[in-house]
Design an enzyme around this catalytic site. Sequence first.
Site, PDB file in Angstrom:
ATOM      1  N   CYS A 103      75.869 -18.369 -30.364  1.00  0.00           N
ATOM      2  CA  CYS A 103      76.369 -19.241 -31.563  1.00  0.00           C
ATOM      3  C   CYS A 103      77.656 -18.582 -32.607  1.00  0.00           C
ATOM      4  O   CYS A 103      78.583 -17.186 -32.066  1.00  0.00           O
ATOM      5  CB  CYS A 103      76.446 -20.282 -31.660  1.00  0.00           C
ATOM      6  N   HIS A 196      73.849 -21.836 -26.498  1.00  0.00           N
ATOM      7  CA  HIS A 196      72.231 -22.356 -27.278  1.00  0.00           C
ATOM      8  C   HIS A 196      71.016 -22.177 -26.775  1.00  0.00           C
ATOM      9  O   HIS A 196      70.409 -23.069 -26.599  1.00  0.00           O
ATOM     10  CB  HIS A 196      72.567 -23.402 -28.498  1.00  0.00           C
ATOM     11  N   GLU A 198      68.008 -21.882 -27.654  1.00  0.00           N
ATOM     12  CA  GLU A 198      67.699 -22.753 -28.751  1.00  0.00           C
ATOM     13  C   GLU A 198      67.324 -24.812 -28.510  1.00  0.00           C
ATOM     14  O   GLU A 198      66.740 -24.683 -28.884  1.00  0.00           O
ATOM     15  CB  GLU A 198      67.205 -22.637 -30.293  1.00  0.00           C
TER      16      GLU A 198
END
Length: 250
Positions: A103, A196, A198
């Site tokens: 990001c 993202h 994660e």
Amino acid sequence: MAIEGVEKRYGLLLACKDSEYVKEVYGGYFNVFVATFGEEGERWDLFRVVDGEFPEKNELGKYDGFVVSGSPFDAYGNEHWILKLCFLLRTLDVMRKKVLGICFGHQVLCRALGGKVGKAGSGWDIGLRKVRFVKDFSPCAFLDDLDDFPPALSIIECHQDEVWEVPLGAEVRAISDKTGVEMFTIGDHILGIQGHPEYTKDILNNLIDRLLNTSCIEKGFADEARSKLQIAEPDRKCWERICKMFLKGR
């Protein structure tokens, strides 16, 4: 802070503050990243670059790679720590150290290495986004397994900035209907991902609440993002595999 081990060593360049929610539920973003990208026997060190904590230059050679996190800050901003981060990323590029940007990390990597970033003309992108891989690119070791994947993967997104132009020598590896550069690479040592990998849906839902409470987004937009999250899942395992293949070199 580190997971002790002797095999490989990685650094997380954290460009955001831990939210109270993430601290309470996950123990901080460091734990979120290590749970997603880390493996047994590795050492992971935390550098809160947003607070001015950076690795020493003479220590950089000891690392196998770095991950640059997301951030509420603009990657094109001129805060001292962002300029210092850009200098560090240029140094790591010259050293050909593995750097994974997520990001804001994706955007600041682009900026540091000569590309252009700015506000997205189409506004916020929050929620799940189908990302399509560009198939006619030059060979890249850690993307060789892409043939095993579907032609498009869902990823959690939360950004209002984007890459406008990749650096010289970079290749765009993935695109979406909303964003022209969802993923880019430089050689086998630089990887930027706009989404993202994660994030869990739980983390994003809390982030939507905070953006709504601070009037960064409108209620209708927030409600729509939440409703779409309820009916689909991100392809987290596939993205995790891509990132691990990149970081570990296998």
